[in-house]
Scaffold this active site. Structure first.
Site, PDB file in Angstrom:
ATOM      1  N   SER A 115       0.830  -1.210   0.000  1.00 56.64           N
ATOM      2  CA  SER A 115       0.000   0.000   0.000  1.00 56.64           C
ATOM      3  C   SER A 115       0.855   1.247   0.000  1.00 56.64           C
ATOM      4  O   SER A 115       1.966   1.258   0.555  1.00 56.64           O
ATOM      5  CB  SER A 115      -0.859  -0.022   1.261  1.00 56.64           C
ATOM      6  OG  SER A 115      -1.471   1.228   1.471  1.00 56.64           O
TER       7      SER A 115
ATOM      8  N   TYR B 130      -1.505  -0.086  10.426  1.00 56.28           N
ATOM      9  CA  TYR B 130      -1.807  -0.691   9.128  1.00 56.28           C
ATOM     10  C   TYR B 130      -0.620  -0.545   8.174  1.00 56.28           C
ATOM     11  O   TYR B 130      -0.136  -1.532   7.595  1.00 56.28           O
ATOM     12  CB  TYR B 130      -3.073  -0.048   8.515  1.00 56.28           C
ATOM     13  CG  TYR B 130      -3.231  -0.434   7.071  1.00 56.28           C
ATOM     14  CD1 TYR B 130      -3.591  -1.728   6.717  1.00 56.28           C
ATOM     15  CD2 TYR B 130      -2.956   0.478   6.052  1.00 56.28           C
ATOM     16  CE1 TYR B 130      -3.683  -2.096   5.384  1.00 56.28           C
ATOM     17  CE2 TYR B 130      -3.049   0.118   4.721  1.00 56.28           C
ATOM     18  CZ  TYR B 130      -3.414  -1.172   4.396  1.00 56.28           C
ATOM     19  OH  TYR B 130      -3.488  -1.541   3.076  1.00 56.28           O
TER      20      TYR B 130
ATOM     21  N   LYS C 107       2.148  -3.324   6.441  1.00 60.89           N
ATOM     22  CA  LYS C 107       2.414  -3.477   5.005  1.00 60.89           C
ATOM     23  C   LYS C 107       3.915  -3.346   4.724  1.00 60.89           C
ATOM     24  O   LYS C 107       4.467  -4.096   3.911  1.00 60.89           O
ATOM     25  CB  LYS C 107       1.610  -2.459   4.199  1.00 60.89           C
ATOM     26  CG  LYS C 107       0.132  -2.804   4.123  1.00 60.89           C
ATOM     27  CD  LYS C 107      -0.081  -4.107   3.337  1.00 60.89           C
ATOM     28  CE  LYS C 107      -1.460  -4.691   3.462  1.00 60.89           C
ATOM     29  NZ  LYS C 107      -1.594  -6.012   2.846  1.00 60.89           N
TER      30      LYS C 107
HETATM   31  C1  WQD Z   1      -9.103  10.290   0.672  1.00 66.09           C
HETATM   32  C2  WQD Z   1      -9.145  11.783   0.961  1.00 66.09           C
HETATM   33  C3  WQD Z   1      -9.682  12.286   3.249  1.00 66.09           C
HETATM   34  C4  WQD Z   1     -13.861  10.942   3.157  1.00 66.09           C
HETATM   35  C5  WQD Z   1      -6.760   5.275   2.905  1.00 66.09           C
HETATM   36  C6  WQD Z   1      -5.655   4.629   3.673  1.00 66.09           C
HETATM   37  C7  WQD Z   1      -4.643   4.096   2.732  1.00 66.09           C
HETATM   38  C8  WQD Z   1      -5.281   3.185   1.699  1.00 66.09           C
HETATM   39  C9  WQD Z   1      -6.450   3.813   1.044  1.00 66.09           C
HETATM   40  C10 WQD Z   1      -5.336   0.820   2.030  1.00 66.09           C
HETATM   41  C11 WQD Z   1      -8.493  12.154   2.302  1.00 66.09           C
HETATM   42  C12 WQD Z   1     -10.735  12.801   2.316  1.00 66.09           C
HETATM   43  C13 WQD Z   1     -12.544  11.220   2.866  1.00 66.09           C
HETATM   44  C14 WQD Z   1     -14.791  12.014   3.292  1.00 66.09           C
HETATM   45  C15 WQD Z   1     -13.014  13.551   2.837  1.00 66.09           C
HETATM   46  N1  WQD Z   1      -5.759   1.995   2.276  1.00 66.09           N
HETATM   47  N2  WQD Z   1     -12.120  12.503   2.704  1.00 66.09           N
HETATM   48  N3  WQD Z   1     -14.309  13.281   3.112  1.00 66.09           N
HETATM   49  O1  WQD Z   1      -6.967   8.257   3.608  1.00 66.09           O
HETATM   50  O2  WQD Z   1      -6.082   8.637   1.259  1.00 66.09           O
HETATM   51  O3  WQD Z   1      -6.199   6.361   2.168  1.00 66.09           O
HETATM   52  O4  WQD Z   1      -7.341   4.332   2.016  1.00 66.09           O
HETATM   53  O5  WQD Z   1      -4.311   0.489   1.501  1.00 66.09           O
HETATM   54  O6  WQD Z   1      -3.705   3.433   3.468  1.00 66.09           O
HETATM   55  O7  WQD Z   1      -5.061   5.590   4.523  1.00 66.09           O
HETATM   56  O8  WQD Z   1      -8.277   7.448   1.563  1.00 66.09           O
HETATM   57  O9  WQD Z   1     -10.578   7.553   0.766  1.00 66.09           O
HETATM   58  O10 WQD Z   1     -10.151   7.659   3.256  1.00 66.09           O
HETATM   59  O11 WQD Z   1      -9.530   9.596   1.831  1.00 66.09           O
HETATM   60  O12 WQD Z   1     -12.641  14.741   2.719  1.00 66.09           O
HETATM   61  O13 WQD Z   1     -15.989  11.841   3.551  1.00 66.09           O
HETATM   62  O14 WQD Z   1     -10.520  12.140   1.101  1.00 66.09           O
HETATM   63  O15 WQD Z   1      -9.464  13.194   4.302  1.00 66.09           O
HETATM   64  O16 WQD Z   1      -7.873  13.370   2.142  1.00 66.09           O
HETATM   65  P1  WQD Z   1      -6.833   7.783   2.226  1.00 66.09           P
HETATM   66  P2  WQD Z   1      -9.719   7.998   1.872  1.00 66.09           P
END
Ligand code: WQD
Length: 323
Positions: free
Chosen positions: A117, A141, A145
Protein backbone atom coordinates in the site's frame (compact mmCIF):
# COMPACT_ATOMS: atom_id res chain seq x y z
CA UNK A 1 1.07 -23.01 -13.37
CA UNK A 2 -1.63 -22.57 -10.71
CA UNK A 3 -2.03 -19.36 -8.69
CA UNK A 4 -3.40 -19.26 -5.16
CA UNK A 5 -5.13 -15.94 -4.53
CA UNK A 6 -5.54 -15.26 -0.83
CA UNK A 7 -8.33 -12.83 0.00
CA UNK A 8 -9.77 -13.62 -3.43
CA UNK A 9 -13.39 -13.16 -2.30
CA UNK A 10 -12.69 -9.59 -1.18
CA UNK A 11 -13.35 -6.42 -3.15
CA UNK A 12 -9.90 -6.19 -4.76
CA UNK A 13 -9.12 -9.91 -4.56
CA UNK A 14 -12.24 -10.89 -6.53
CA UNK A 15 -11.27 -8.45 -9.29
CA UNK A 16 -7.79 -9.99 -9.38
CA UNK A 17 -9.12 -13.57 -9.35
CA UNK A 18 -11.57 -12.83 -12.17
CA UNK A 19 -9.06 -10.95 -14.29
CA UNK A 20 -6.51 -13.75 -13.97
CA UNK A 21 -9.07 -16.50 -14.64
CA UNK A 22 -10.47 -14.60 -17.65
CA UNK A 23 -6.93 -14.24 -19.00
CA UNK A 24 -6.60 -18.02 -18.93
CA UNK A 25 -4.62 -18.48 -15.72
CA UNK A 26 -5.55 -21.37 -13.43
CA UNK A 27 -6.53 -19.88 -10.05
CA UNK A 28 -7.74 -21.09 -6.66
CA UNK A 29 -8.96 -18.74 -3.94
CA UNK A 30 -8.37 -18.93 -0.20
CA UNK A 31 -10.53 -16.61 1.89
CA UNK A 32 -11.67 -16.72 5.53
CA UNK A 33 -14.89 -14.91 4.48
CA UNK A 34 -14.52 -12.40 7.33
CA UNK A 35 -15.29 -9.71 4.77
CA UNK A 36 -15.16 -11.77 1.57
CA UNK A 37 -18.29 -12.69 -0.40
CA UNK A 38 -18.23 -16.07 -2.23
CA UNK A 39 -20.74 -14.90 -4.87
CA UNK A 40 -18.14 -12.48 -6.20
CA UNK A 41 -16.31 -15.43 -7.73
CA UNK A 42 -17.22 -17.20 -10.96
CA UNK A 43 -18.48 -20.78 -10.57
CA UNK A 44 -15.36 -22.32 -12.07
CA UNK A 45 -12.93 -20.71 -9.59
CA UNK A 46 -12.49 -23.05 -6.59
CA UNK A 47 -12.87 -21.38 -3.18
CA UNK A 48 -11.21 -22.78 -0.07
CA UNK A 49 -12.67 -21.24 3.09
CA UNK A 50 -9.82 -20.76 5.54
CA UNK A 51 -7.26 -18.41 7.03
CA UNK A 52 -3.61 -17.81 6.18
CA UNK A 53 -3.03 -18.35 9.92
CA UNK A 54 -4.00 -22.01 9.45
CA UNK A 55 -0.92 -23.91 8.29
CA UNK A 56 -2.84 -27.16 7.77
CA UNK A 57 -5.31 -25.57 5.38
CA UNK A 58 -2.42 -23.91 3.55
CA UNK A 59 -0.40 -27.13 3.21
CA UNK A 60 -3.45 -29.00 1.96
CA UNK A 61 -4.50 -26.30 -0.51
CA UNK A 62 -1.02 -25.84 -1.97
CA UNK A 63 -0.62 -29.61 -2.42
CA UNK A 64 -4.13 -30.44 -3.67
CA UNK A 65 -4.14 -27.71 -6.30
CA UNK A 66 -0.47 -27.99 -7.28
CA UNK A 67 0.05 -24.29 -6.53
CA UNK A 68 3.18 -22.80 -8.08
CA UNK A 69 2.57 -19.11 -7.38
CA UNK A 70 0.74 -17.06 -4.74
CA UNK A 71 -0.94 -13.66 -4.97
CA UNK A 72 -1.43 -12.60 -1.35
CA UNK A 73 -4.18 -10.06 -0.74
CA UNK A 74 -5.75 -11.44 2.46
CA UNK A 75 -5.32 -8.77 5.14
CA UNK A 76 -6.99 -6.28 7.43
CA UNK A 77 -7.02 -2.85 5.78
CA UNK A 78 -8.71 -0.19 7.89
CA UNK A 79 -6.37 2.48 9.19
CA UNK A 80 -8.53 3.62 12.13
CA UNK A 81 -9.18 0.06 13.26
CA UNK A 82 -5.44 -0.65 13.12
CA UNK A 83 -4.82 2.19 15.59
CA UNK A 84 -7.41 0.74 17.99
CA UNK A 85 -6.42 -2.92 17.54
CA UNK A 86 -2.74 -3.04 16.54
CA UNK A 87 -2.24 -6.58 17.83
CA UNK A 88 -4.99 -7.88 15.57
CA UNK A 89 -3.33 -6.13 12.60
CA UNK A 90 0.09 -7.59 13.38
CA UNK A 91 -1.42 -11.05 13.88
CA UNK A 92 -3.48 -11.07 10.69
CA UNK A 93 -1.14 -9.14 8.39
CA UNK A 94 2.27 -10.23 9.70
CA UNK A 95 1.80 -13.57 11.44
CA UNK A 96 -0.63 -14.63 8.69
CA UNK A 97 2.00 -13.76 6.09
CA UNK A 98 4.76 -15.54 8.00
CA UNK A 99 2.70 -18.76 8.19
CA UNK A 100 1.84 -18.47 4.48
CA UNK A 101 5.48 -17.94 3.47
CA UNK A 102 6.49 -20.98 5.55
CA UNK A 103 3.93 -23.11 3.74
CA UNK A 104 5.10 -21.71 0.38
CA UNK A 105 8.73 -22.53 1.15
CA UNK A 106 7.82 -26.07 2.22
CA UNK A 107 5.69 -26.63 -0.89
CA UNK A 108 8.32 -25.24 -3.27
CA UNK A 109 6.20 -22.28 -4.46
CA UNK A 110 8.36 -20.24 -6.83
CA UNK A 111 6.47 -16.97 -7.26
CA UNK A 112 4.93 -14.58 -4.74
CA UNK A 113 3.00 -11.34 -5.36
CA UNK A 114 2.27 -9.22 -2.28
CA UNK A 115 -0.46 -6.65 -1.89
CA UNK A 116 1.16 -3.58 -0.33
CA UNK A 117 0.00 0.00 0.00
CA UNK A 118 0.95 3.64 -0.43
CA UNK A 119 0.41 3.67 3.36
CA UNK A 120 4.05 2.52 3.64
CA UNK A 121 5.14 6.07 2.67
CA UNK A 122 3.29 7.78 5.52
CA UNK A 123 3.38 11.56 4.95
CA UNK A 124 5.61 11.89 1.87
CA UNK A 125 6.89 15.39 1.20
CA UNK A 126 7.40 15.02 -2.56
CA UNK A 127 5.43 15.81 -5.70
CA UNK A 128 5.56 12.27 -7.04
CA UNK A 129 6.22 9.33 -4.74
CA UNK A 130 8.79 6.95 -6.25
CA UNK A 131 9.53 3.51 -4.88
CA UNK A 132 12.74 4.98 -3.44
CA UNK A 133 10.91 7.65 -1.44
CA UNK A 134 11.59 6.85 2.25
CA UNK A 135 9.02 4.56 3.87
CA UNK A 136 7.84 6.07 7.16
CA UNK A 137 4.38 4.67 7.92
CA UNK A 138 2.32 6.57 10.48
CA UNK A 139 -0.17 3.91 11.59
CA UNK A 140 -0.10 0.18 12.41
CA UNK A 141 -1.81 -0.69 9.13
CA UNK A 142 1.01 0.93 7.14
CA UNK A 143 3.60 -0.61 9.45
CA UNK A 144 2.26 -4.11 8.76
CA UNK A 145 2.41 -3.48 5.01
CA UNK A 146 6.02 -2.26 5.21
CA UNK A 147 7.13 -5.09 7.51
CA UNK A 148 5.22 -7.47 5.22
CA UNK A 149 7.34 -6.32 2.29
CA UNK A 150 10.51 -7.01 4.33
CA UNK A 151 9.27 -10.51 5.16
CA UNK A 152 8.38 -11.22 1.53
CA UNK A 153 11.78 -10.08 0.22
CA UNK A 154 13.72 -11.97 2.89
CA UNK A 155 11.75 -15.18 2.35
CA UNK A 156 12.05 -14.84 -1.42
CA UNK A 157 15.81 -14.57 -1.14
CA UNK A 158 16.17 -17.41 1.36
CA UNK A 159 13.84 -19.87 -0.37
CA UNK A 160 14.40 -19.02 -4.02
CA UNK A 161 11.07 -17.33 -4.75
CA UNK A 162 10.69 -14.47 -7.20
CA UNK A 163 8.72 -11.77 -5.38
CA UNK A 164 6.80 -8.63 -6.32
CA UNK A 165 5.37 -6.04 -3.92
CA UNK A 166 2.57 -3.92 -5.38
CA UNK A 167 1.92 -0.63 -3.58
CA UNK A 168 -1.69 0.37 -4.30
CA UNK A 169 -2.66 4.02 -4.18
CA UNK A 170 -6.36 4.99 -3.71
CA UNK A 171 -8.48 2.21 -5.20
CA UNK A 172 -12.03 2.89 -6.45
CA UNK A 173 -14.61 1.57 -8.93
CA UNK A 174 -15.85 -1.89 -9.87
CA UNK A 175 -15.69 -4.10 -12.96
CA UNK A 176 -19.38 -4.96 -12.45
CA UNK A 177 -21.94 -3.92 -9.82
CA UNK A 178 -21.80 -7.12 -7.77
CA UNK A 179 -18.02 -6.76 -7.31
CA UNK A 180 -18.21 -3.28 -5.79
CA UNK A 181 -16.70 -2.40 -2.42
CA UNK A 182 -19.36 -2.79 0.28
CA UNK A 183 -17.36 -0.90 2.94
CA UNK A 184 -17.98 2.78 3.59
CA UNK A 185 -14.47 3.71 4.67
CA UNK A 186 -13.14 5.76 1.75
CA UNK A 187 -13.99 9.02 0.05
CA UNK A 188 -16.12 7.72 -2.84
CA UNK A 189 -18.57 5.55 -0.82
CA UNK A 190 -18.62 8.11 2.01
CA UNK A 191 -19.82 10.76 -0.45
CA UNK A 192 -22.40 8.33 -1.90
CA UNK A 193 -23.75 7.71 1.60
CA UNK A 194 -24.19 11.43 2.26
CA UNK A 195 -25.86 12.02 -1.12
CA UNK A 196 -28.32 9.19 -0.45
CA UNK A 197 -29.12 10.64 2.97
CA UNK A 198 -29.77 14.06 1.41
CA UNK A 199 -26.86 15.50 3.40
CA UNK A 200 -23.82 17.44 2.14
CA UNK A 201 -20.66 15.40 1.48
CA UNK A 202 -17.87 16.07 3.98
CA UNK A 203 -14.50 17.59 3.11
CA UNK A 204 -11.95 16.92 5.83
CA UNK A 205 -9.91 20.10 5.80
CA UNK A 206 -9.58 22.88 3.20
CA UNK A 207 -6.45 24.51 4.65
CA UNK A 208 -3.82 22.16 3.27
CA UNK A 209 -0.90 23.59 1.24
CA UNK A 210 -2.46 22.51 -2.07
CA UNK A 211 -3.99 24.66 -4.87
CA UNK A 212 -7.59 24.36 -3.58
CA UNK A 213 -6.63 23.63 0.04
CA UNK A 214 -7.91 20.04 0.03
CA UNK A 215 -5.90 16.80 0.07
CA UNK A 216 -4.63 15.35 -3.20
CA UNK A 217 -4.62 11.60 -3.95
CA UNK A 218 -3.91 9.27 -6.86
CA UNK A 219 -7.17 7.39 -7.53
CA UNK A 220 -6.88 4.15 -9.45
CA UNK A 221 -9.60 1.92 -10.93
CA UNK A 222 -9.77 -1.54 -9.38
CA UNK A 223 -9.75 -2.98 -12.93
CA UNK A 224 -6.34 -1.39 -13.42
CA UNK A 225 -5.21 -2.83 -10.08
CA UNK A 226 -6.33 -6.27 -11.33
CA UNK A 227 -4.49 -5.98 -14.65
CA UNK A 228 -1.32 -4.94 -12.81
CA UNK A 229 -1.51 -8.17 -10.76
CA UNK A 230 -1.88 -10.21 -13.92
CA UNK A 231 1.17 -8.46 -15.41
CA UNK A 232 3.19 -9.04 -12.23
CA UNK A 233 2.21 -12.72 -12.07
CA UNK A 234 3.09 -13.28 -15.74
CA UNK A 235 6.44 -11.59 -15.34
CA UNK A 236 7.30 -14.00 -12.51
CA UNK A 237 5.94 -17.03 -14.37
CA UNK A 238 8.09 -15.95 -17.30
CA UNK A 239 11.17 -16.54 -15.18
CA UNK A 240 11.86 -13.26 -13.39
CA UNK A 241 13.82 -13.83 -10.19
CA UNK A 242 14.74 -11.57 -7.29
CA UNK A 243 12.41 -8.92 -5.92
CA UNK A 244 10.55 -6.03 -7.48
CA UNK A 245 8.56 -3.30 -5.76
CA UNK A 246 6.28 -1.01 -7.76
CA UNK A 247 3.63 1.63 -7.20
CA UNK A 248 0.24 1.05 -8.81
CA UNK A 249 -1.08 4.51 -9.54
CA UNK A 250 -2.02 6.75 -12.42
CA UNK A 251 0.57 9.38 -11.57
CA UNK A 252 -2.15 12.02 -11.51
CA UNK A 253 -3.30 13.94 -8.48
CA UNK A 254 -6.97 14.74 -7.84
CA UNK A 255 -8.07 16.91 -4.91
CA UNK A 256 -10.94 16.09 -2.57
CA UNK A 257 -12.85 19.09 -3.90
CA UNK A 258 -12.37 17.94 -7.51
CA UNK A 259 -13.33 14.40 -6.58
CA UNK A 260 -16.52 15.50 -4.79
CA UNK A 261 -17.43 17.68 -7.78
CA UNK A 262 -16.95 14.77 -10.19
CA UNK A 263 -18.98 12.45 -7.92
CA UNK A 264 -21.83 14.98 -7.78
CA UNK A 265 -21.70 15.48 -11.56
CA UNK A 266 -21.53 11.78 -12.48
CA UNK A 267 -24.35 10.82 -10.06
CA UNK A 268 -26.65 13.72 -11.00
CA UNK A 269 -26.26 15.80 -7.83
CA UNK A 270 -24.93 18.98 -9.47
CA UNK A 271 -26.61 21.30 -6.97
CA UNK A 272 -25.07 19.76 -3.87
CA UNK A 273 -22.48 21.81 -1.96
CA UNK A 274 -20.00 19.92 0.26
CA UNK A 275 -19.45 20.87 3.88
CA UNK A 276 -15.90 21.70 4.98
CA UNK A 277 -14.96 20.17 8.35
CA UNK A 278 -11.72 20.07 10.36
CA UNK A 279 -8.78 18.05 9.09
CA UNK A 280 -8.88 14.33 9.80
CA UNK A 281 -5.81 13.45 11.89
CA UNK A 282 -3.06 11.61 9.99
CA UNK A 283 -4.04 12.73 6.48
CA UNK A 284 -1.06 13.69 4.27
CA UNK A 285 -1.64 16.74 2.02
CA UNK A 286 -0.55 15.01 -1.16
CA UNK A 287 0.14 11.39 -2.13
CA UNK A 288 0.59 10.85 -5.87
CA UNK A 289 2.50 7.96 -7.41
CA UNK A 290 5.28 8.05 -9.88
CA UNK A 291 4.09 5.37 -12.31
CA UNK A 292 7.43 5.22 -14.15
CA UNK A 293 8.80 2.02 -12.64
CA UNK A 294 5.68 -0.10 -13.18
CA UNK A 295 5.57 1.07 -16.80
CA UNK A 296 9.20 0.10 -17.34
CA UNK A 297 9.15 -3.18 -15.43
CA UNK A 298 5.68 -4.52 -16.21
CA UNK A 299 4.81 -2.59 -19.36
CA UNK A 300 1.65 -1.57 -17.51
CA UNK A 301 -0.20 1.72 -17.36
CA UNK A 302 -3.66 2.67 -16.12
CA UNK A 303 -6.55 2.60 -18.61
CA UNK A 304 -9.46 4.09 -16.66
CA UNK A 305 -10.14 7.63 -15.48
CA UNK A 306 -11.81 9.05 -12.39
CA UNK A 307 -15.26 9.33 -14.03
CA UNK A 308 -15.14 5.62 -14.90
CA UNK A 309 -14.24 4.80 -11.29
CA UNK A 310 -17.12 6.89 -9.96
CA UNK A 311 -19.65 5.70 -12.53
CA UNK A 312 -18.92 2.01 -11.92
CA UNK A 313 -18.79 2.43 -8.12
CA UNK A 314 -22.15 4.24 -8.26
CA UNK A 315 -23.69 1.39 -10.31
CA UNK A 316 -22.60 -1.02 -7.55
CA UNK A 317 -23.91 1.28 -4.83
CA UNK A 318 -27.30 1.66 -6.55
CA UNK A 319 -27.59 -2.11 -7.14
CA UNK A 320 -27.14 -2.70 -3.39
CA UNK A 321 -29.16 0.20 -2.05
CA UNK A 322 -32.10 0.08 -4.43
CA UNK A 323 -32.61 -3.66 -3.94
C1 WQD B 1 -9.10 10.29 0.67
C2 WQD B 1 -9.15 11.78 0.96
C3 WQD B 1 -9.68 12.29 3.25
C4 WQD B 1 -13.86 10.94 3.16
C5 WQD B 1 -6.76 5.28 2.90
C6 WQD B 1 -5.66 4.63 3.67
C7 WQD B 1 -4.64 4.10 2.73
C8 WQD B 1 -5.28 3.19 1.70
C9 WQD B 1 -6.45 3.81 1.04
C10 WQD B 1 -5.34 0.82 2.03
C11 WQD B 1 -8.49 12.15 2.30
C12 WQD B 1 -10.74 12.80 2.32
C13 WQD B 1 -12.54 11.22 2.87
C14 WQD B 1 -14.79 12.01 3.29
C15 WQD B 1 -13.01 13.55 2.84
N1 WQD B 1 -5.76 1.99 2.28
N2 WQD B 1 -12.12 12.50 2.70
N3 WQD B 1 -14.31 13.28 3.11
O1 WQD B 1 -6.97 8.26 3.61
O2 WQD B 1 -6.08 8.64 1.26
O3 WQD B 1 -6.20 6.36 2.17
O4 WQD B 1 -7.34 4.33 2.02
O5 WQD B 1 -4.31 0.49 1.50
O6 WQD B 1 -3.71 3.43 3.47
O7 WQD B 1 -5.06 5.59 4.52
O8 WQD B 1 -8.28 7.45 1.56
O9 WQD B 1 -10.58 7.55 0.77
O10 WQD B 1 -10.15 7.66 3.26
O11 WQD B 1 -9.53 9.60 1.83
O12 WQD B 1 -12.64 14.74 2.72
O13 WQD B 1 -15.99 11.84 3.55
O14 WQD B 1 -10.52 12.14 1.10
O15 WQD B 1 -9.46 13.19 4.30
O16 WQD B 1 -7.87 13.37 2.14
P1 WQD B 1 -6.83 7.78 2.23
P2 WQD B 1 -9.72 8.00 1.87
Amino acid sequence: MTWLITGGAGYIGAHVARAMAEAGERVVVLDDLSTGIPERLPQDVPLVTGSTLDRQVLDRTLAEHGVTGVVHLAAKKQVAESVEQPLMYYRENIHGLEVLLGACAAAGVKHFVFSSSAAVYGMPDVDLVTEDTPCLPINPYGETKLAGEWLVRAAGKAYGMGTTCLRYFNVAGAARPELADVGVFNLVPMVFEKLDAGEPPMVFGADYPTPDGTCIRDYIHVRDIASAHLAAARRLAGGATGDLTVNIGRGEGVSVTEMVQRICAVTGHEDVQPKVLDRRPGDPARVVASAARIREELGWSAQYDVDEMIDSAWAGWRARHDA
